[in-house]
Write a protein that holds these residues in place. Structure first.
Motif, PDB file in Angstrom:
ATOM      1  N   PRO A  28       0.491   2.132  -4.473  1.00 15.53           N
ATOM      2  CA  PRO A  28      -0.917   2.019  -4.075  1.00 15.53           C
ATOM      3  C   PRO A  28      -1.844   1.744  -5.259  1.00 15.53           C
ATOM      4  O   PRO A  28      -2.870   1.090  -5.075  1.00 15.53           O
ATOM      5  CB  PRO A  28      -1.214   3.377  -3.424  1.00 15.53           C
ATOM      6  N   ALA A  29      -1.479   2.196  -6.456  1.00 17.77           N
ATOM      7  CA  ALA A  29      -2.360   1.986  -7.608  1.00 17.77           C
ATOM      8  C   ALA A  29      -2.522   0.498  -7.927  1.00 17.77           C
ATOM      9  O   ALA A  29      -3.510   0.097  -8.538  1.00 17.77           O
ATOM     10  CB  ALA A  29      -1.828   2.711  -8.841  1.00 17.77           C
ATOM     11  N   LEU A  30      -1.563  -0.319  -7.516  1.00 14.45           N
ATOM     12  CA  LEU A  30      -1.632  -1.756  -7.800  1.00 14.45           C
ATOM     13  C   LEU A  30      -2.214  -2.556  -6.629  1.00 14.45           C
ATOM     14  O   LEU A  30      -2.380  -3.770  -6.735  1.00 14.45           O
ATOM     15  CB  LEU A  30      -0.232  -2.297  -8.137  1.00 14.45           C
ATOM     16  N   PHE A  31      -2.502  -1.889  -5.520  1.00 17.36           N
ATOM     17  CA  PHE A  31      -3.000  -2.591  -4.331  1.00 17.36           C
ATOM     18  C   PHE A  31      -4.343  -3.230  -4.635  1.00 17.36           C
ATOM     19  O   PHE A  31      -5.261  -2.575  -5.127  1.00 17.36           O
ATOM     20  CB  PHE A  31      -3.145  -1.593  -3.173  1.00 17.36           C
ATOM     21  N   GLY A  32      -4.471  -4.518  -4.304  1.00 16.43           N
ATOM     22  CA  GLY A  32      -5.713  -5.177  -4.670  1.00 16.43           C
ATOM     23  C   GLY A  32      -6.052  -6.370  -3.788  1.00 16.43           C
ATOM     24  O   GLY A  32      -5.440  -6.603  -2.742  1.00 16.43           O
TER      25      GLY A  32
ATOM     26  N   LEU B 287       0.824  -1.211   0.000  1.00 16.71           N
ATOM     27  CA  LEU B 287       0.000   0.000   0.000  1.00 16.71           C
ATOM     28  C   LEU B 287       0.862   1.267   0.000  1.00 16.71           C
ATOM     29  O   LEU B 287       0.497   2.288  -0.593  1.00 16.71           O
ATOM     30  CB  LEU B 287      -0.921   0.001   1.230  1.00 16.71           C
TER      31      LEU B 287
ATOM     32  N   ARG C  92     -14.413  -2.313   0.731  1.00 16.47           N
ATOM     33  CA  ARG C  92     -14.108  -3.685   1.131  1.00 16.47           C
ATOM     34  C   ARG C  92     -14.395  -3.936   2.614  1.00 16.47           C
ATOM     35  O   ARG C  92     -14.343  -5.080   3.054  1.00 16.47           O
ATOM     36  CB  ARG C  92     -12.632  -3.961   0.904  1.00 16.47           C
TER      37      ARG C  92
ATOM     38  N   ASN D 196      -7.614   4.314 -12.852  1.00 22.89           N
ATOM     39  CA  ASN D 196      -6.812   3.198 -12.350  1.00 22.89           C
ATOM     40  C   ASN D 196      -7.133   1.905 -13.094  1.00 22.89           C
ATOM     41  O   ASN D 196      -7.919   1.077 -12.612  1.00 22.89           O
ATOM     42  CB  ASN D 196      -7.003   3.008 -10.837  1.00 22.89           C
TER      43      ASN D 196
ATOM     44  N   GLN E  70      -6.760  -1.667 -11.215  1.00 23.66           N
ATOM     45  CA  GLN E  70      -7.628  -2.168 -10.143  1.00 23.66           C
ATOM     46  C   GLN E  70      -9.106  -1.940 -10.400  1.00 23.66           C
ATOM     47  O   GLN E  70      -9.930  -2.318  -9.570  1.00 23.66           O
ATOM     48  CB  GLN E  70      -7.216  -1.540  -8.792  1.00 23.66           C
TER      49      GLN E  70
END
Lengths: 191, 191, 191, 191, 191, 191
Positions: free
Chosen positions: A134-138, A130, B7, C110, C113
Motif C-alpha cells: 500500500p505504501a507504493l500505491f499511487g 493496494l 482523490r 511515505n 507517494q
C-alpha cells in the motif's frame, strides 16, 4: 490435530442477541450452515455488528461492480495474503457467482498471473497493488484502472473491498479461523 | 502542489445526513476541526457509519488496553505501513493520550526498535507481526504476548485494532488522504 | 525506559580536542544544543573528523541542489530506512530550510507517494532507488532524473548524499541514537 | 560493451592536487595500479579526501579487529549488497590478508551460510544484520556478538565498517564502477 | 572449519556402478577432477542418473543458445540465488566458454546490472524474472525477450535452464556443497 | 480467455515415441486423462524423459517418507511459489493419498500456518526453508528436522523433492501451464 474453529471463544447462533440471531440466522438458512466467521466474532457484539454492516455496505451495494467481481477482489487479495478462511469461503461464493468451478482455485493460487479478461485483470491488478504494497500505491495504479474502463465509483469499490479484506484476513489470521467443511465443495460442479 | 484532501469526492459536515452530522459534529467540536477521514468517506454513507461503529467498538471500548495503548497500536502499524494520514492524525492523539511529546515520532519512524517498557514492547510486537506478515502469524506470537502478561481480551484488542487499521491505512492510501494541518502541532508541548 | 543517548560511550563537547570542540561548538551555538550524533561519535576522533568533513563536503557545497533539496534527500531516505535520529533531526532542518512545517512528517512517513513538484519527485525517486535496492540501480534511474532536468552534478549530489546517509542511518541504528528533544519542535510554526 | 570506469568523469592520478596525488600515489605504487574508486571520486576533491580519511580511520586503525576480519566485513556486506566493485577489489585484499585463495568467493557468494569459525560467524552475522535490515537491528544482535566474545570496541568496528561500506557500495552502484582487471587475479595462488 | 564436501554421504567415482563410473569418469578425465556435485549425489543413483540426463538434455543440446549463453544463465541465476557451488563451478566454465576472465565474477556479483550486449541482457533478464519471482512471471517477460530477438526455442532454453538450476542450487544449499578447489583458478588467465 | 494448455507447442500422447507413449499412457489410463505437464514437455523428448525419471526416483522411491508426505512437500512448496498447476494437480493427489478432502486447500493457501501434527509440521518447515530463501538454509533447519525425528534419508527426500518442484513450478510458470479440469474435483468427497 484439533478441530478448533478459533483460538478465541466461539459463540453459537442461539446465544446471540435477537438482532444478530435474526441477521445471521438468515445467512445460515440460505447457506445451510453458520459461517465460522460469525461464530468467531460473536463474543464481541459491537464488532460483529460493525463487521456485518461494513460487509453489506460494500458487498451488497447496488450498482458498480458485479457481485462476481466483488468476490474476485476478495479471493485475489486473500490469496495474496495467504488467508485460508477467506480463500476457502469466498472461493466457494466466487465459484457460484461466476458460474465457474475452476476460477477460484486459479485466482487464489496465483492472482498476479491468472488469465482474466481485460476488465477482470484491471480489477485484480488494482486490488493487489493496494493489498500488497500500500505504501507504493499511487496515481499510476488508478490511471491503469481508468484506462481499462473502470469508473471512479468502481475504483472505490475495488479499493474499499480490498481494504475491508485486509482487515478480515487479519481477523482470520488472528483467530486461526477454520473454514466450514461445506465451503470446500460448494459450486464445484459445472451447472 | 495541490491541497486536495482526497482523490475522490469530499463531503462537508453540513452536507451529511442528520445522524452523521451530529456524530461527527461532536468530534469536530471537541477537536476544533473535522478530521479529513470523515470528509473523505462522506460520499459513502453506509461505509462511513460502519467505519465509525467499528472504530468506536474498538477504540472506545471499556476495559482492556488503555487508550494510550490503543493509539500505540495504531501509530506503530501505520508507521510500518507508511500511512501518512494515520501517522500524523493518530500520532497527535497518542502524544496527548500518553502525555509524551516525543513518543509518536519515535514509534512511527521505527516501531520495531523504539524503546518501550516490556508491556508496550509486547503490544507493538504482536501488532507488527499481524500487520506486516499476517501469513506467518502464529502461536509463537500469541505466546510471547501471554508471557508479557497480556490477557486473551487484550490480545484480541491488539489484533483487532491492527486489523481495523490495516483497512484504514489502505483507505488512506486509496484516497491519498491529506492530514488536517491541526494534527501536526497537537500535543507537542510538554504539559 | 532509559534516556541513554547511545549504546556506546558518549563524549561531551568540553572533552573533545580543540579542533573538534571549536568546530562542533559552532554548530552547538547556532542550534542552541549539541546534536547527539557528535556526542555519540566523539569516542572515535578520526571517524568524527571524517564524518564532519564528508557531511560538509556534500551538505554545504556551493552550487547544485538547494539546501532544502539536500535535506529532502536525507529525510526521504532516512524515512525509508526507518532511522529515527535522522528523521527527527533532519526533519527539523528540512522544516526550516523548506519553510514548510508539514513537509518533513509527510516525506518521512511515505517518501514514495508524498506529493512533490516534478523536480522534487525526481530527486526523491532517484534517492530511494539507490537507498533501497542498490543492486537494481541502473541507467533507467539516471535517465528518469535527467528527463526531469537534473544535471549530472545534481545527480551526483543526490546519489552521494543518499550514500552518506546509508552510512549515517546505520551508525544511528548501531548506537540506538536518541534524537535531542529540541529537534521535535523546531520549525513547526509557520512563519 | 563499454570499458567505462564510471558513469561520471574520471580523474587520473597526475591530475589530482598534490596531497591526493601523494596519498593515492602511495597506494598505487604498492598495488601496481590506481584502484578505480579513486579515479571515480577524483572530480570531487573534498569528498575524496573525506572518503580516504574515513576509510583509513576504520581500516587502518590500531587494535580491535584483525585486518583480515575488517576485509571479511567488507566482502560479506558487499556480497549481500551485490556490489561488484567492492566484491572484486576487497575480495582480492581479503584473499591476501587471510592467506586463503577461496575464502572471498565463498563469502561473497553466500555470506549468510559460508562456513567460518565462531568468531568469524559472529562478525559476519552482526555485519549482515546492520547492512541488510538496519531498521530491525537491536539488542539481540549485540548480545549475540558479545556472547561470541567480541568486545564493545570490536562491535563498533564491525558496525562502523558495515556503515562505511553501505556508503561505498552505493557510490559504486551510482557510478557503475568497474573493478580494475588486476584485482581478479590477486591472491588466487596458495602461498 | 571442516573440509566436508557435503552434509550427506559422499560417494567416490570408483564406488559408482559401471554406467555412472564411465559417464562421470569421462567428465573427470576431461576436467582433471571429479566435480563434487557427482560425489554428493552418488548415494542416490536414480537421482544422479536423472540429474545427468536433464543436465545434458539442456546444456549439451544442439542448436539454440550458445554454450557460453547457457552458462551465463546458470551463473546469473545462481548468483541471484547465492549458490556458492554453482557460482564457483559454473563461473569457471563460463570464463572458459566466453573466453573472458572477468565476466563470471561480474555476473555473479550483480546479474541485474552487469553490462552485457542487448542479447545477453535479454537472456539474463528473462532468467532472473523466472528465477527470482516466478509467481510474477508473465507475458511481459516473454515479449521483452522476443523483442530482443530470442526465438521461442531459445526462450524455452533460458527458462528450462533457469528451472533446472533452481533445482541444482537447492540441492547445493541442502548439502552445503563445497566447490572443488580447482574451479577457482580455471580460466582466469586471458588466452 | 483462452483455453491454451501452454504458451509453447503441445504434444498429444499419440504423437510421442513408443517409450514415452507407453510410459505416459499408463499414467493416463490410471488417471483417466493425460496430465497437461506431459503434453507441455512433449516437444522436448530428452527433457521429458529426464523429468519422468527424476520424478519417479523421488516420488515412487521405496522407504522414507510416505507417499502422502511427499505430496505434502509438493503442495506446500507449490503454494508458497504460487504455482497454479502444481497446486491443483498435486492438491488432487494429496487429497487422495491423505484421504482428507480439505487438507490440500489449507496447505496451499497457507503452508506456514496450516495445522499439522509435529512430523508434518517439521516436513513442511524444512521444505519451505529450502524453497523460499535457499540462501539462508542452514544447520538450524536440519537440526529442527532431526529433533522432530526425521532421519537423514527422510531429510534428503524432503530437500530433494523441494528442489525438484522448484524446477517443476518454474516450468509451469514458464509455460503458463493449465491444470486439467479433472484435477479440481478429484478426492473432494470424503470416503
Amino acid at each position: 490435530m484439533s478441530d478448533a474453529v478459533s483460538r478465541f471463544p466461539v459463540t453459537e447462533l442461539e446465544d446471540l442477541p435477537d438482532d444478530l440471531r435474526t441477521r445471521i440466522g438468515a445467512i445460515a438458512e440460505k447457506s445451510g450452515f453458520t459461517p465460522n466467521i460469525f461464530r468467531a466474532l460473536g463474543h464481541r457484539l459491537a464488532e460483529l455488528r460493525a463487521f456485518l454492516d461494513y460487509h453489506d455496505a460494500l458487498m451488497e451495494r447496488e450498482g458498480g461492480l458485479s457481485k462476481a467481481e466483488r468476490e474476485l477482489v476478495v479471493v485475489a487479495t486473500s490469496g495474496a495474503n495467504h488467508c485460508t478462511y477467506c480463500v476457502v469461503a469466498h472461493g466457494a461464493i466466487l465459484r457460484i457467482r461466476a458460474k465457474d468451478p475452476e476460477l477460484s482455485d486459479r485466482v487464489a493460487a496465483n492472482p498476479w498471473q491468472v488469465e482474466l479478461d481485460e476488465r477482470g485483470r484491471a480489477i485484480v491488478d488494482l486490488a493487489l497493488a493496494l493489498a500488497h504494497e500500500p505504501a507504493l500505491f499511487g496515481e499510476g495504479d488508478l490511471d491503469a484502472a481508468r484506462e481499462a474502463g473502470l469508473t471512479e465509483d468502481e475504483i472505490w469499490d475495488v479499493g474499499a473491498i480490498t481494504a475491508l479484506f485486509a482487515m478480515s484476513n487479519r481477523l482470520a489470521h488472528l483467530t486461526a479461523l477454520r473454514p466450514n467443511s461445506e465451503f470446500y465443495l460448494m459450486g464445484r460442479q459445472k451447472r
